[in-house]
Enzyme design. Structure first.
Site, mmCIF file in Angstrom:
data_model
loop_
_atom_site.group_PDB
_atom_site.id
_atom_site.type_symbol
_atom_site.label_atom_id
_atom_site.label_comp_id
_atom_site.label_asym_id
_atom_site.label_seq_id
_atom_site.Cartn_x
_atom_site.Cartn_y
_atom_site.Cartn_z
ATOM 1 N N SER A 9 -6.075 20.538 33.738
ATOM 2 C CA SER A 9 -5.220 19.249 34.028
ATOM 3 C C SER A 9 -6.087 17.928 34.068
ATOM 4 C CB SER A 9 -4.574 19.347 35.532
ATOM 5 O OG SER A 9 -4.270 18.129 35.859
ATOM 6 N N HIS A 34 -3.084 20.018 29.888
ATOM 7 C CA HIS A 34 -1.998 19.935 30.837
ATOM 8 C C HIS A 34 -2.080 18.146 31.388
ATOM 9 C CE1 HIS A 34 0.968 21.005 33.987
ATOM 10 N NE2 HIS A 34 0.468 19.809 34.615
ATOM 11 N N ASP A 36 -0.360 15.325 33.432
ATOM 12 C CA ASP A 36 0.592 15.123 34.636
ATOM 13 C C ASP A 36 1.086 13.562 34.511
ATOM 14 O OD1 ASP A 36 0.856 17.660 36.025
ATOM 15 O OD2 ASP A 36 -1.405 17.268 36.545
ATOM 16 N N MET A 38 3.052 10.848 36.524
ATOM 17 C CA MET A 38 3.781 10.660 37.911
ATOM 18 C C MET A 38 4.066 9.201 37.893
ATOM 19 S SD MET A 38 0.908 12.564 40.417
ATOM 20 C CE MET A 38 0.454 14.385 39.918
ATOM 21 N N HIS A 68 3.606 17.228 31.709
ATOM 22 C CA HIS A 68 4.369 17.782 32.890
ATOM 23 C C HIS A 68 5.069 16.281 33.578
ATOM 24 C CE1 HIS A 68 3.875 19.466 37.566
ATOM 25 N NE2 HIS A 68 5.231 19.042 36.874
ATOM 26 N N MET A 70 6.582 14.364 36.210
ATOM 27 C CA MET A 70 7.096 14.323 37.536
ATOM 28 C C MET A 70 7.525 12.753 37.689
ATOM 29 S SD MET A 70 3.692 16.302 39.217
ATOM 30 C CE MET A 70 2.632 16.018 37.587
ATOM 31 N N MET A 139 5.384 25.535 40.559
ATOM 32 C CA MET A 139 4.553 24.729 41.496
ATOM 33 C C MET A 139 3.882 25.700 42.425
ATOM 34 S SD MET A 139 4.009 21.976 39.722
ATOM 35 C CE MET A 139 2.727 21.224 40.813
ATOM 36 N N GLY A 144 2.279 15.898 43.113
ATOM 37 C CA GLY A 144 1.586 14.547 43.367
ATOM 38 C C GLY A 144 0.238 14.322 43.509
ATOM 39 N N PHE A 145 -0.413 15.404 43.829
ATOM 40 C CA PHE A 145 -1.872 15.108 43.958
ATOM 41 C C PHE A 145 -2.755 16.543 43.449
ATOM 42 C CE2 PHE A 145 0.328 12.742 47.074
ATOM 43 C CZ PHE A 145 -0.341 11.391 46.775
ATOM 44 N N GLY A 146 -3.683 16.385 42.815
ATOM 45 C CA GLY A 146 -4.669 17.452 42.692
ATOM 46 C C GLY A 146 -5.403 17.993 44.030
ATOM 47 N N GLY A 147 -6.078 18.802 43.866
ATOM 48 C CA GLY A 147 -7.071 19.331 44.780
ATOM 49 C C GLY A 147 -6.465 19.824 46.078
ATOM 50 N N ASP A 177 0.812 26.154 38.444
ATOM 51 C CA ASP A 177 0.214 24.979 38.596
ATOM 52 C C ASP A 177 -0.002 24.438 40.032
ATOM 53 O OD1 ASP A 177 -0.894 22.001 38.490
ATOM 54 O OD2 ASP A 177 1.016 21.423 37.585
ATOM 55 N N GLY A 178 -1.324 24.388 40.470
ATOM 56 C CA GLY A 178 -1.689 23.676 41.828
ATOM 57 C C GLY A 178 -2.704 24.917 42.631
ATOM 58 N N GLY A 179 -3.940 24.451 42.890
ATOM 59 C CA GLY A 179 -4.733 25.344 43.594
ATOM 60 C C GLY A 179 -5.402 26.295 42.848
ATOM 61 N N GLY A 199 -6.995 21.774 37.663
ATOM 62 C CA GLY A 199 -7.611 20.672 37.580
ATOM 63 C C GLY A 199 -8.923 20.482 38.122
HETATM 64 C C1 DX5 Z 1 -0.033 18.391 41.040
HETATM 65 C C2 DX5 Z 1 -0.194 18.437 39.518
HETATM 66 C C3 DX5 Z 1 -1.167 19.528 38.797
HETATM 67 C C4 DX5 Z 1 -2.719 19.112 39.508
HETATM 68 C C5 DX5 Z 1 -3.393 20.530 39.922
HETATM 69 O O1 DX5 Z 1 1.043 17.631 41.103
HETATM 70 O O2 DX5 Z 1 0.804 18.915 38.638
HETATM 71 O O3 DX5 Z 1 -1.264 19.553 37.686
HETATM 72 O O4 DX5 Z 1 -3.446 18.310 38.378
HETATM 73 O O5 DX5 Z 1 -4.558 20.156 40.148
HETATM 74 P P1 DX5 Z 1 -5.442 21.353 40.999
HETATM 75 O O6 DX5 Z 1 -5.839 22.424 40.007
HETATM 76 O O7 DX5 Z 1 -6.554 20.497 41.466
HETATM 77 O O8 DX5 Z 1 -4.699 21.886 42.322
HETATM 78 ZN ZN ZN Z 2 0.925 19.578 36.822
#
Ligand code: DX5
Ligand code: ZN
Length: 226
Positions: A9, A34, A36, A38, A68, A70, A139, A144-147, A177-179, A199
């Site tokens: 991502s 990927h 993202d 937003m 993706h 959002m 999801m 909304g956020f990575g990490g 997607d996510g974590g 990501g």
């Molecule tokens: C979150 C995004 C994800 C995000 C994943 O809203 O859709 O694609 O980048 O990041 P990680 O892998 O750090 O959770």
């Molecule tokens: Zn995503």
């Protein structure tokens, strides 16, 4: 034998040198990118639009770009991303009153189409559109956020969606997607996922090649019959 796809991502990439960042993860073995999107409306963060997608294509990126959305509304963005080189476009059913129409719009752009379900979004959104889906994105964090940390209840949701797909006549990929990390990716695969968005687990590491290899090594230990 199942095929597992890794989708870094770009949300966690260094946007000041995005072209090189993407080039590096592609060289390191990424299957798709990927992307993202937003809008500071559907989610409380703001990232990038079709111009950046087009810029990556102009820079020479040839792997599939998985957009993706959002964002709300989605209709106009579908067309713009289709023109900007997207290969696959997914959106959240809550972001439009016209899910079926949006899926058709994506296909008209020549892209693969998919729905994204948030952690608390029920599976019934899939009920009447299975024939139009190329991918279902679950999801495993709130968008909304990575990490963020992987929400563990997603595992049973992945199993349920896997059953739905296997019980249907359609070949639909299941994306998560996510974590996603090298520690949990095998469990996610075992539950039934095909595409793994990562990501931080890639772009926040100093060596992308090593990061992707770690993810693939963990996937290689997953039973082929799962
Ligand atoms: C979150 C995004 C994800 C995000 C994943 O809203 O859709 O694609 O980048 O990041 P990680 O892998 O750090 O959770
Ligand atoms: Zn995503």
């Amino acid at each position: 034998m199942r095929t597992f796809l890794i989708a870094p991502s770009i949300l966690s990439a260094d946007f000041a040198k995005l072209g090189q960042e993407v080039e590096q993860v592609v060289e390191a073995g990424a299957d798709l990118i990927h992307f993202d999107v937003m809008d500071n409306h559907y989610v409380p963060n703001l990232t990038c639009g079709p111009m950046i997608c087009q810029a990556l294509r102009n820079y020479g990126i040839q792997v599939p770009i998985d957009v993706h959305l959002m964002a709300s509304p989605v209709e106009r963005l579908i067309e713009d991303f289709g023109q900007a080189g997207a290969s696959m476009i997914t959106f959240h059913p809550e972001a439009t009153d016209h899910v079926d129409r949006c899926l058709s719009l994506i296909k008209e752009q020549g892209c693969k189409a998919g729905l994204v379900l948030n952690p608390a979004t029920p599976l019934h959104h899939l009920d009447h559109v299975m024939d139009k889906l190329d991918v279902i994105l679950l999801m495993s964090v709130n968008p909304g956020f990575g990490g963020q940390k992987f929400i563990s209840s997603t595992l049973s949701k992945i199993r349920q969606v896997r059953e739905r797909i296997d019980g249907s006549d359609h070949s639909i990929l299941l994306q998560v997607d996510g974590g996603v990390t090298a520690e949990n990716i095998a469990d996610i695969a075992q539950a039934g996922a095909d595409i793994f968005v990562a990501g931080s687990a890639i772009f926040k590491q100093s060596n992308y090649q090593q990061a992707i290899t770690q993810l693939r090594d963990a996937l290689a230990r997953v039973s082929p019959n799962s």
